[in-house]
Design an enzyme around this catalytic site. Sequence first.
Site, PDB file in Angstrom:
ATOM      1  N   CYS A 198     148.126  17.799   8.447  1.00  0.00           N
ATOM      2  CA  CYS A 198     147.212  16.683   7.440  1.00  0.00           C
ATOM      3  C   CYS A 198     145.543  17.102   8.448  1.00  0.00           C
ATOM      4  O   CYS A 198     145.618  16.456   9.387  1.00  0.00           O
ATOM      5  CB  CYS A 198     147.714  15.722   7.913  1.00  0.00           C
ATOM      6  N   ALA A 199     144.953  17.795   7.538  1.00  0.00           N
ATOM      7  CA  ALA A 199     144.095  18.642   8.558  1.00  0.00           C
ATOM      8  C   ALA A 199     142.472  17.999   8.183  1.00  0.00           C
ATOM      9  O   ALA A 199     141.655  18.578   9.498  1.00  0.00           O
ATOM     10  CB  ALA A 199     143.963  20.010   7.840  1.00  0.00           C
ATOM     11  N   ASN A 208     138.654  19.058  12.357  1.00  0.00           N
ATOM     12  CA  ASN A 208     137.904  19.724  14.021  1.00  0.00           C
ATOM     13  C   ASN A 208     138.742  19.576  14.740  1.00  0.00           C
ATOM     14  O   ASN A 208     138.717  20.672  15.816  1.00  0.00           O
ATOM     15  CB  ASN A 208     137.670  18.309  14.731  1.00  0.00           C
ATOM     16  N   ASP A 223     145.823  19.166   2.921  1.00  0.00           N
ATOM     17  CA  ASP A 223     145.513  16.864   3.370  1.00  0.00           C
ATOM     18  C   ASP A 223     145.290  17.076   1.230  1.00  0.00           C
ATOM     19  O   ASP A 223     144.894  18.114   0.721  1.00  0.00           O
ATOM     20  CB  ASP A 223     143.378  17.406   3.667  1.00  0.00           C
ATOM     21  N   ARG A 282     137.528  14.908   1.631  1.00  0.00           N
ATOM     22  CA  ARG A 282     137.213  15.600   3.171  1.00  0.00           C
ATOM     23  C   ARG A 282     137.562  17.137   3.416  1.00  0.00           C
ATOM     24  O   ARG A 282     137.157  17.429   4.271  1.00  0.00           O
ATOM     25  CB  ARG A 282     138.924  14.013   3.329  1.00  0.00           C
ATOM     26  N   ASP A 302     149.873  17.743  -1.126  1.00  0.00           N
ATOM     27  CA  ASP A 302     150.788  16.770  -0.051  1.00  0.00           C
ATOM     28  C   ASP A 302     151.495  17.546   0.517  1.00  0.00           C
ATOM     29  O   ASP A 302     152.086  18.177   0.119  1.00  0.00           O
ATOM     30  CB  ASP A 302     152.012  15.658  -1.572  1.00  0.00           C
ATOM     31  N   CYS A 319     145.865   8.445  16.163  1.00  0.00           N
ATOM     32  CA  CYS A 319     144.788   7.466  16.903  1.00  0.00           C
ATOM     33  C   CYS A 319     145.358   5.770  16.777  1.00  0.00           C
ATOM     34  O   CYS A 319     144.699   5.405  16.346  1.00  0.00           O
ATOM     35  CB  CYS A 319     143.871   8.425  16.605  1.00  0.00           C
TER      36      CYS A 319
HETATM   37  C1  SAM Z   1     143.920  11.497  10.847  1.00  0.00           C
HETATM   38  S1  SAM Z   1     143.464  12.174   8.936  1.00  0.00           S
HETATM   39  C2  SAM Z   1     143.975  14.073  10.194  1.00  0.00           C
HETATM   40  C3  SAM Z   1     142.163  14.237  10.984  1.00  0.00           C
HETATM   41  C4  SAM Z   1     142.250  15.866  11.415  1.00  0.00           C
HETATM   42  N1  SAM Z   1     143.262  16.017  12.059  1.00  0.00           N
HETATM   43  C5  SAM Z   1     141.206  16.530  12.094  1.00  0.00           C
HETATM   44  O1  SAM Z   1     141.296  16.155  13.517  1.00  0.00           O
HETATM   45  O2  SAM Z   1     140.469  16.388  11.769  1.00  0.00           O
HETATM   46  C6  SAM Z   1     145.435  12.667   8.691  1.00  0.00           C
HETATM   47  C7  SAM Z   1     144.575  13.420   7.409  1.00  0.00           C
HETATM   48  O3  SAM Z   1     146.022  13.003   6.312  1.00  0.00           O
HETATM   49  C8  SAM Z   1     145.464  12.924   5.339  1.00  0.00           C
HETATM   50  N2  SAM Z   1     147.039  12.751   4.020  1.00  0.00           N
HETATM   51  C9  SAM Z   1     147.711  11.769   4.146  1.00  0.00           C
HETATM   52  N3  SAM Z   1     148.281  12.203   3.855  1.00  0.00           N
HETATM   53  C10 SAM Z   1     148.639  13.184   2.855  1.00  0.00           C
HETATM   54  C11 SAM Z   1     150.240  14.142   3.136  1.00  0.00           C
HETATM   55  N4  SAM Z   1     150.980  13.361   2.349  1.00  0.00           N
HETATM   56  N5  SAM Z   1     149.599  15.218   2.451  1.00  0.00           N
HETATM   57  C12 SAM Z   1     148.911  16.115   3.376  1.00  0.00           C
HETATM   58  N6  SAM Z   1     147.986  14.999   4.331  1.00  0.00           N
HETATM   59  C13 SAM Z   1     147.473  14.473   4.020  1.00  0.00           C
HETATM   60  C14 SAM Z   1     144.675  12.398   4.613  1.00  0.00           C
HETATM   61  O4  SAM Z   1     143.513  12.745   3.177  1.00  0.00           O
HETATM   62  C15 SAM Z   1     143.490  12.710   5.593  1.00  0.00           C
HETATM   63  O5  SAM Z   1     142.510  13.351   6.183  1.00  0.00           O
END
Ligand code: SAM
Length: 467
Positions: free
Chosen positions: A236-237, A241, A260, A265, A287, A359
């Site tokens: 979930c990238a 960062n 992602d 994003r 997903d 977080c």
């Molecule tokens: C906490 S953020 C990730 C922050 C990232 N790791 C960083 O350090 O920049 C969570 C991310 O998970 C993505 N997300 C949510 N459900 C997901 C899924 N089923 N598969 C892939 N990404 C997903 C969201 O779009 C969001 O960008």
Amino acid sequence: CAGWPFLPKDQLIEQLYREIAALKEEVVNFKAEHVRQLYALVAGTLRYSPVLEKLLAGAALLQAEKKLSLHLAKVLVYDLLFGKGLKCGGRWKALARRHRARLEAELARLKVRQKVIRNEDLLAPAQAGGPGASQVPRYVRINTLKTCVDDVIDFFKREGYSYLGKAASVEELRALSGKKFLLDLHLPELLVFPPQTDFHDNLLYTSGHIILQDKASCLPAFLLSPAAGSHVIDACAAPGNKTSHLAAILKNKGQIFAFDMDAKRLATMNTMLMRAGVTGFQLAQQDFLMVDPGDPKYSKVAYILLDPSCSGSGMVNRVPTAEAAPSAERLQALAGFQRKVLSHALSFPALQRLVYSTCSLHREENEDVVGAVLQERGSAFRLVHAFPCWPCRGLAAFPGAESCLRASAADTLTHGFFVAVLERRGDGAAASSSLPAAADNTSRHSEGTEPGAAPKKRKRKKQRVKE
Ligand SMILES: C[S@@+](CC[C@H](N)C(=O)[O-])C[C@H]1O[C@@H](n2cnc3c(N)ncnc32)[C@H](O)[C@@H]1O
């Protein structure tokens, strides 16, 4: 609005108020200067909202200016008294200036009534961003794909900052003020500046030589510590960062598969990764739950970083909203997703080491998720007692949960954060000897634990991860 080209029409401001909660720290990483200004303006207005209401009432501004809406009045008065001093132009600037003396007198009266000197002290703790928010330093991660620690230190010295060397304690970080900076005591490529230091316009930031990233959010890639040349999934990238941190640890050698769901994003992430000089990555708008662990493409994936969506309750600078205290139903839904995605990640056949992070401050999204999935997976994976010198550990949700790491503004001077490091058991387990020094430090002191089991001593194996 004239002079505020980034500020949308008045009726949109209310909607922005509601949506601002979704804008997290990464928003400031967007290239568009105006997005940053808008975020700062609206977030600041929200923080000061109760104070602004008192000032507006005291100065009777809305009675005097019938065409002025409450929302726009708050933004104007915020910028006039607490912000950058009215960067807008046209009739709004003229209007605010007409009332300036009255508003300043109201502000002075309010401070006398509340027996405070600084504007910040007018805020209740929650509006100040939660306990400790104003103490969290500005952390600067040095992007070793483009530069090195010494060069960045020299650069800031030339910019007039005094370098105080490597910090010996969190207290030293807490005491930092003025134009001084330190090297962090826990993480090797992290510089620490006083809170509120802003480097978003700094050349090193705009050229990708430094990344503005909270210390706690540097833990996942640091603790995953993939060996150069490995195949890694960032599940979930976005906005990336942690992906760019992984690439730096890999020295751009190996392959990162980043997923992602969010197209916007991902677009930001692509720009950021290019700016940071990251190569050898594949970004997919997908997903992660639908990614097939049996696909030969992922047959060499030995490391997974899993940082799924969460309540974000640990973000100390987020704007206070109802979301800061998610409902039981929302927590349950988030935890359900987090369990599913963690379980899915553990099903990749060549996986050796996984870092799960959020977080969030909620046990339901943290220890409970890790405990439940470890139990479901039987004895295939164990929890690593990572980074023993880290002062803040997991809540006692199950025996051994203290192997997890927690972070908070009060204890570690960071955002609230949670990290768990899982490793495959048995002969195929990630060999500590194949890990770089940073992780070696982690695993040398590691003990495996799992829910319901007493911690066991682990023999270090001289075995390389098959790649
Ligand atoms: C906490 S953020 C990730 C922050 C990232 N790791 C960083 O350090 O920049 C969570 C991310 O998970 C993505 N997300 C949510 N459900 C997901 C899924 N089923 N598969 C892939 N990404 C997903 C969201 O779009 C969001 O960008």
